[in-house]
Design a protein around this motif. Sequence first.
Motif, PDB file in Angstrom:
ATOM      1  N   GLY A 198     -44.975 -20.873 -88.400  1.00 44.24           N
ATOM      2  CA  GLY A 198     -43.991 -20.234 -87.536  1.00 44.24           C
ATOM      3  C   GLY A 198     -42.568 -20.506 -87.981  1.00 44.24           C
ATOM      4  N   LEU A 199     -41.621 -20.081 -87.163  1.00 43.12           N
ATOM      5  CA  LEU A 199     -40.210 -20.195 -87.517  1.00 43.12           C
ATOM      6  C   LEU A 199     -39.389 -20.406 -86.252  1.00 43.12           C
ATOM      7  CD1 LEU A 199     -38.376 -19.945 -90.066  1.00 43.12           C
ATOM      8  CD2 LEU A 199     -38.102 -17.528 -89.495  1.00 43.12           C
ATOM      9  N   ASP A 200     -38.496 -21.368 -86.303  1.00 48.09           N
ATOM     10  CA  ASP A 200     -37.605 -21.659 -85.175  1.00 48.09           C
ATOM     11  C   ASP A 200     -36.263 -20.997 -85.456  1.00 48.09           C
ATOM     12  OD1 ASP A 200     -36.321 -22.763 -82.968  1.00 48.09           O
ATOM     13  OD2 ASP A 200     -35.910 -24.660 -83.980  1.00 48.09           O
ATOM     14  N   LEU A 201     -36.127 -19.735 -85.060  1.00 52.51           N
ATOM     15  CA  LEU A 201     -34.898 -18.997 -85.317  1.00 52.51           C
ATOM     16  C   LEU A 201     -33.783 -19.436 -84.377  1.00 52.51           C
ATOM     17  CD1 LEU A 201     -36.097 -15.306 -85.824  1.00 52.51           C
ATOM     18  CD2 LEU A 201     -35.035 -16.769 -87.552  1.00 52.51           C
ATOM     19  N   LEU A 202     -32.564 -19.443 -84.896  1.00 49.67           N
ATOM     20  CA  LEU A 202     -31.411 -19.738 -84.052  1.00 49.67           C
ATOM     21  C   LEU A 202     -31.065 -18.516 -83.204  1.00 49.67           C
ATOM     22  CD1 LEU A 202     -29.225 -21.621 -86.674  1.00 49.67           C
ATOM     23  CD2 LEU A 202     -30.251 -22.621 -84.629  1.00 49.67           C
ATOM     24  N   GLU A 203     -30.745 -18.763 -81.949  1.00 47.96           N
ATOM     25  CA  GLU A 203     -30.341 -17.710 -81.018  1.00 47.96           C
ATOM     26  C   GLU A 203     -29.084 -18.188 -80.303  1.00 47.96           C
ATOM     27  OE1 GLU A 203     -31.659 -14.814 -80.769  1.00 47.96           O
ATOM     28  OE2 GLU A 203     -33.598 -15.048 -81.801  1.00 47.96           O
ATOM     29  N   ILE A 204     -27.978 -17.512 -80.530  1.00 48.94           N
ATOM     30  CA  ILE A 204     -26.706 -17.960 -79.962  1.00 48.94           C
ATOM     31  C   ILE A 204     -26.730 -17.931 -78.440  1.00 48.94           C
ATOM     32  CG2 ILE A 204     -24.237 -17.464 -79.802  1.00 48.94           C
ATOM     33  CD1 ILE A 204     -25.278 -18.821 -82.421  1.00 48.94           C
ATOM     34  N   SER A 205     -27.402 -16.956 -77.849  1.00 52.52           N
ATOM     35  CA  SER A 205     -27.486 -16.910 -76.382  1.00 52.52           C
ATOM     36  C   SER A 205     -28.196 -18.157 -75.849  1.00 52.52           C
ATOM     37  CB  SER A 205     -28.224 -15.648 -75.926  1.00 52.52           C
ATOM     38  OG  SER A 205     -29.540 -15.613 -76.469  1.00 52.52           O
ATOM     39  N   ALA A 206     -29.222 -18.623 -76.555  1.00 50.60           N
ATOM     40  CA  ALA A 206     -29.941 -19.828 -76.139  1.00 50.60           C
ATOM     41  C   ALA A 206     -29.047 -21.054 -76.265  1.00 50.60           C
ATOM     42  CB  ALA A 206     -31.201 -20.009 -76.981  1.00 50.60           C
ATOM     43  N   VAL A 207     -28.235 -21.110 -77.319  1.00 51.54           N
ATOM     44  CA  VAL A 207     -27.312 -22.230 -77.509  1.00 51.54           C
ATOM     45  C   VAL A 207     -26.260 -22.237 -76.394  1.00 51.54           C
ATOM     46  CG1 VAL A 207     -25.545 -23.232 -79.021  1.00 51.54           C
ATOM     47  CG2 VAL A 207     -27.659 -22.320 -80.003  1.00 51.54           C
ATOM     48  N   ARG A 208     -25.676 -21.070 -76.134  1.00 52.13           N
ATOM     49  CA  ARG A 208     -24.638 -20.987 -75.088  1.00 52.13           C
ATOM     50  C   ARG A 208     -25.190 -21.396 -73.722  1.00 52.13           C
ATOM     51  NH1 ARG A 208     -19.734 -18.907 -76.341  1.00 52.13           N
ATOM     52  NH2 ARG A 208     -19.487 -17.574 -78.185  1.00 52.13           N
ATOM     53  N   ASP A 209     -26.430 -21.054 -73.439  1.00 54.33           N
ATOM     54  CA  ASP A 209     -27.036 -21.408 -72.143  1.00 54.33           C
ATOM     55  C   ASP A 209     -27.140 -22.919 -71.963  1.00 54.33           C
ATOM     56  OD1 ASP A 209     -27.300 -18.781 -71.424  1.00 54.33           O
ATOM     57  OD2 ASP A 209     -29.415 -18.628 -71.971  1.00 54.33           O
ATOM     58  N   LEU A 210     -27.150 -23.666 -73.066  1.00 50.06           N
ATOM     59  CA  LEU A 210     -27.318 -25.119 -73.011  1.00 50.06           C
ATOM     60  C   LEU A 210     -25.999 -25.883 -73.080  1.00 50.06           C
ATOM     61  CD1 LEU A 210     -30.376 -25.335 -75.437  1.00 50.06           C
ATOM     62  CD2 LEU A 210     -30.433 -25.791 -72.973  1.00 50.06           C
ATOM     63  N   LEU A 211     -24.893 -25.157 -73.200  1.00 52.56           N
ATOM     64  CA  LEU A 211     -23.601 -25.816 -73.324  1.00 52.56           C
ATOM     65  C   LEU A 211     -23.089 -26.290 -71.972  1.00 52.56           C
ATOM     66  CD1 LEU A 211     -21.665 -23.543 -75.859  1.00 52.56           C
ATOM     67  CD2 LEU A 211     -22.860 -25.701 -76.311  1.00 52.56           C
ATOM     68  N   LYS A 212     -22.474 -27.479 -71.983  1.00 53.36           N
ATOM     69  CA  LYS A 212     -21.789 -27.969 -70.798  1.00 53.36           C
ATOM     70  C   LYS A 212     -20.451 -27.241 -70.664  1.00 53.36           C
ATOM     71  CE  LYS A 212     -23.968 -32.528 -71.192  1.00 53.36           C
ATOM     72  NZ  LYS A 212     -23.744 -33.978 -71.445  1.00 53.36           N
ATOM     73  N   ALA A 213     -19.822 -27.368 -69.493  1.00 56.77           N
ATOM     74  CA  ALA A 213     -18.626 -26.577 -69.181  1.00 56.77           C
ATOM     75  C   ALA A 213     -17.509 -26.765 -70.197  1.00 56.77           C
ATOM     76  CB  ALA A 213     -18.133 -26.931 -67.782  1.00 56.77           C
ATOM     77  N   GLU A 214     -17.243 -28.013 -70.616  1.00 57.09           N
ATOM     78  CA  GLU A 214     -16.120 -28.262 -71.529  1.00 57.09           C
ATOM     79  C   GLU A 214     -16.334 -27.603 -72.884  1.00 57.09           C
ATOM     80  OE1 GLU A 214     -13.226 -31.903 -73.071  1.00 57.09           O
ATOM     81  OE2 GLU A 214     -14.979 -32.344 -71.827  1.00 57.09           O
ATOM     82  N   ALA A 215     -17.539 -27.722 -73.421  1.00 59.31           N
ATOM     83  CA  ALA A 215     -17.824 -27.095 -74.715  1.00 59.31           C
ATOM     84  C   ALA A 215     -17.842 -25.574 -74.576  1.00 59.31           C
ATOM     85  CB  ALA A 215     -19.153 -27.591 -75.255  1.00 59.31           C
ATOM     86  N   ALA A 216     -18.445 -25.072 -73.507  1.00 62.07           N
ATOM     87  CA  ALA A 216     -18.548 -23.619 -73.299  1.00 62.07           C
ATOM     88  C   ALA A 216     -17.176 -22.978 -73.174  1.00 62.07           C
ATOM     89  CB  ALA A 216     -19.385 -23.330 -72.063  1.00 62.07           C
TER      90      ALA A 216
END
Length: 323
Positions: A59-77
């Motif tokens: 398999g392959l673990d593709l990067l998804e920017i929407s998934a990354v943004r969903d995990l960001l805390k307020a300061e980083a986001a």
Amino acid sequence: MTIRSLLSVLADGRFHSGRELGEQLQVSRSAIWKQIRKVEELGVEIYSVKGRGYRLPGGLDLLEISAVRDLLKAEAASQLGEVALELSMESTNLEALSLSQRQDCHGRLFVAEQQTAGRGRRGRQWVSPFGRNLYFSLVWRFEHGAAALEGLSLVVGLALKKALAASGIEGVGLKWPNDLLFGNAKLAGILLEMTGDASGECQVIIGIGLNVAMQPEQAEAIDQPWTDLQSIKGGTVSRNELLAAVLNELVPMLDRFKQFGFEPFAEEWMAANAFQSLPVELQLGDQLIQGVCRGVNGSGALLLEREGETKAYHGGEISVRRA
């Protein structure tokens, strides 16, 4: 149909027939075959079995920017700007540097699944196979030029270590000025490049390469001991979760560094120094200097003890090795 859309279907590691892929992606089987060839050109291994179809082994673990943004805390986001995610680019640092020379890119993130000409310090190659590790560059603006950037690479390394600890990976050491080690093996590297006024406002490209799931055959060009998170943890590591964890640590620490410099981080960095109180060799230009590593000072300079005297060494072409 794009290569990414095809990879998204094949990422589960199961067999998918040409007909199934064609129906799902609404293209002909011939178009699927052509895209399969393009995927293979990226260095991605695909099994093709008559009567069963195509499969990505493991398999392959593709990067998804929407998934990354969903995990960001307020300061980083709130401070993360536009994100450029490409399947393949020459180098995330080169891409970021090129754009930063033409416009303000503060907070922009450049991410690649693969680098075709990834770079480490001193012009070394950074081996960057497709979809296996993290390769990204974050652009950050500073107002007081190069003099205010002393210790920045150490802060970035500390942010990486904290992100890994938050992800359940302990025991990572920091090697002055820009590497992360696990044991004696390299886990990650940092490459900083600057554009703008060397004595005024500038943009710094913070390039990071982090080994996540490197396959031995892909690492034959690496000329030093290395390791990856999969080997350390003994299982899979989500690259999306890891990238978010890094940004959640790095962004607040960059803001603090911008205000106060390296000194507030010095003690924490020293506690993680992989070479603390060990005999080392320091390569400074053509000089090879031996001594005992005594950590860093408040500006991030390396402290080296020789014959009872401790001296600070700053930046430049410096590398540290166990003597």
